[in-house]
Design a protein around this motif. Structure first.
Motif, PDB file in Angstrom:
ATOM      1  N   CYS A  24       1.728   4.354  52.951  1.00 43.57           N
ATOM      2  CA  CYS A  24       0.444   5.020  53.178  1.00 43.57           C
ATOM      3  C   CYS A  24      -0.690   4.058  52.828  1.00 43.57           C
ATOM      4  O   CYS A  24      -0.703   3.463  51.747  1.00 43.57           O
ATOM      5  N   ARG A  25      -1.626   3.889  53.748  1.00 43.51           N
ATOM      6  CA  ARG A  25      -2.774   3.002  53.547  1.00 43.51           C
ATOM      7  C   ARG A  25      -4.052   3.766  53.885  1.00 43.51           C
ATOM      8  O   ARG A  25      -4.647   3.608  54.936  1.00 43.51           O
ATOM      9  N   GLU A  26      -4.425   4.650  52.981  1.00 47.04           N
ATOM     10  CA  GLU A  26      -5.637   5.444  53.186  1.00 47.04           C
ATOM     11  C   GLU A  26      -6.702   5.037  52.164  1.00 47.04           C
ATOM     12  O   GLU A  26      -6.394   4.574  51.053  1.00 47.04           O
ATOM     13  N   LYS A  27      -7.935   5.239  52.535  1.00 44.58           N
ATOM     14  CA  LYS A  27      -9.060   4.775  51.726  1.00 44.58           C
ATOM     15  C   LYS A  27      -9.044   5.350  50.320  1.00 44.58           C
ATOM     16  O   LYS A  27      -9.303   4.642  49.339  1.00 44.58           O
ATOM     17  N   PRO A  30      -5.074   4.660  47.299  1.00 46.21           N
ATOM     18  CA  PRO A  30      -4.645   3.244  47.225  1.00 46.21           C
ATOM     19  C   PRO A  30      -3.179   3.095  46.840  1.00 46.21           C
ATOM     20  O   PRO A  30      -2.569   2.072  47.107  1.00 46.21           O
ATOM     21  N   SER A  75       5.169   6.622  61.015  1.00 44.41           N
ATOM     22  CA  SER A  75       4.456   6.553  59.734  1.00 44.41           C
ATOM     23  C   SER A  75       3.883   7.913  59.372  1.00 44.41           C
ATOM     24  O   SER A  75       3.944   8.859  60.165  1.00 44.41           O
TER      25      SER A  75
END
Length: 337
Positions: A24-27, A30, A75
């Protein structure tokens, strides 16, 4: 339509989709962690009995049936799409055999009966399943399982209550057309019937079915004439009618010997078929004069009356057909009561 009662096919189920490695790469997350989804299941292949299908002709042209693979995982913990299953419509009475082992897999004996032929592979797991307290960032996933792959032999055995057998031109086709809704080809030459015919007889608001197969001759079990390949269609019957052309008496042919010859062909093919109840039907009595009936038929009936039921009919003029049909109906009714 050409009658096809045997076929060989390959069924290839779909492979399962692979799981994936994703994070997971969400703002605002982290440390979102692993998010690889699972793969989808591969498509399975099923056989389904359909009363509206009469032959295996489809499988003589299209011999490989292959299902699609499941989709790979995605994903954000998204599951891959499962592949659709394939349903193969087959006639009621189809026997499904593993071609390599010769083992019977299933028999389709009723409408809508469904049998799994090849199972689709399971989907693999994404890395979301491999997260643990000591492995927060798993770089691990599993691949999908291969789908099953089988070679199958299909054999159609007609489901009928009564089966007709006898020599070519004995009047079997004329008889089934006289007493049922069947309209087979009728001609004055040997082996008019090249494929099995199935007729429905309606009586007293009930019905039963009659199967007619191509004629047998001496040596059929060794390939003479059309052979014995169609005898399988009589294996599920409850009663056999041996139709005899009595006009052959004029040529002084020994019909007792002829009956024994046909009986031997049954025995050579299958002992259980040989042991089935069998009635003797003397057909074409309209051709004989009264003297010939007395001279030949009486002696013939006396010879067999202790072993078989004897009926004298004329399928062409329908003489004796109604009485025979009622006897068959009463016999079948007792079996089911």
């Amino acid at each position: 339509m050409k009658f096809i009662d045997e076929a060989k096919i390959q069924v290839i189920a779909g492979d399962g989709g692979n799981g994936i490695i994703s994070f997971c790469r969400e703002k605002y997350r982290p440390f979102g962690g692993p998010s690889g989804g699972d793969g989808g299941k591969g498509g399975s292949i099923w056989a389904i009995a359909d009363r509206n299908v009469n032959t295996l002709i489809e499988y003589s042209f299209s011999r490989q049936k292959k299902a699609k693979n499941g989709e790979n995982g995605r994903s954000n913990a998204c599951h891959g799409k499962n592949a659709k299953d394939i349903f193969l419509r087959m006639p009621i009475g189809t026997l499904i055999i593993n071609y390599k082992t010769g083992k019977n897999i299933a028999e389709l004996v009723r409408d809508k009966q469904t049998i799994l032929l090849a199972n689709g592979g399971k989907g693999g797991k994404g890395n979301i399943h491999f997260k643990s307290s000591i492995n927060r960032v798993p770089y691990k996933k599993s691949n999908g399982v291969k789908g099953e792959h089988k070679e199958l032999k299909l054999e159609l055995k007609i489901l009928a209550d009564v089966g007709l057998l006898g020599r070519p031109n004995s009047g079997k086709s004329t008889f089934i057309s006289a007493v049922s809704n069947a309209r087979p080809k009728i001609g004055n030459y040997p082996f008019t019937t090249l494929n099995p015919n199935l007729g429905v007889v309606n009586i007293n608001y009930n019905n039963f079915t009659i199967a007619d197969i191509p004629g047998l001759i001496k040596g059929s079990s060794y390939g003479a004439g059309l052979g014995i390949q169609f005898l399988r269609h009589l294996q599920r019957t409850k009663l056999l009618l041996h139709i005899i052309d009595v006009s052959l008496f004029k040529n002084k042919i020994n019909l007792i010997q002829e009956i024994n010859e046909i009986t031997q062909e049954l025995k050579n093919y299958n002992v259980s078929l040989f042991k089935k109840p069998r009635w003797i039907i003397l057909n074409k009595i309209d051709i004989l004069s009264e003297k010939e009936k007395i001279k030949y038929l009486e002696n013939f009936v006396d010879y067999f009356k202790s072993k078989n039921k004897i009926f004298k009919i004329s399928a062409l003029t329908h003489t004796g057909c109604s009485e025979l049909i009622f006897e068959i109906f009463n016999y079948l009714s007792k079996l089911t009561s």
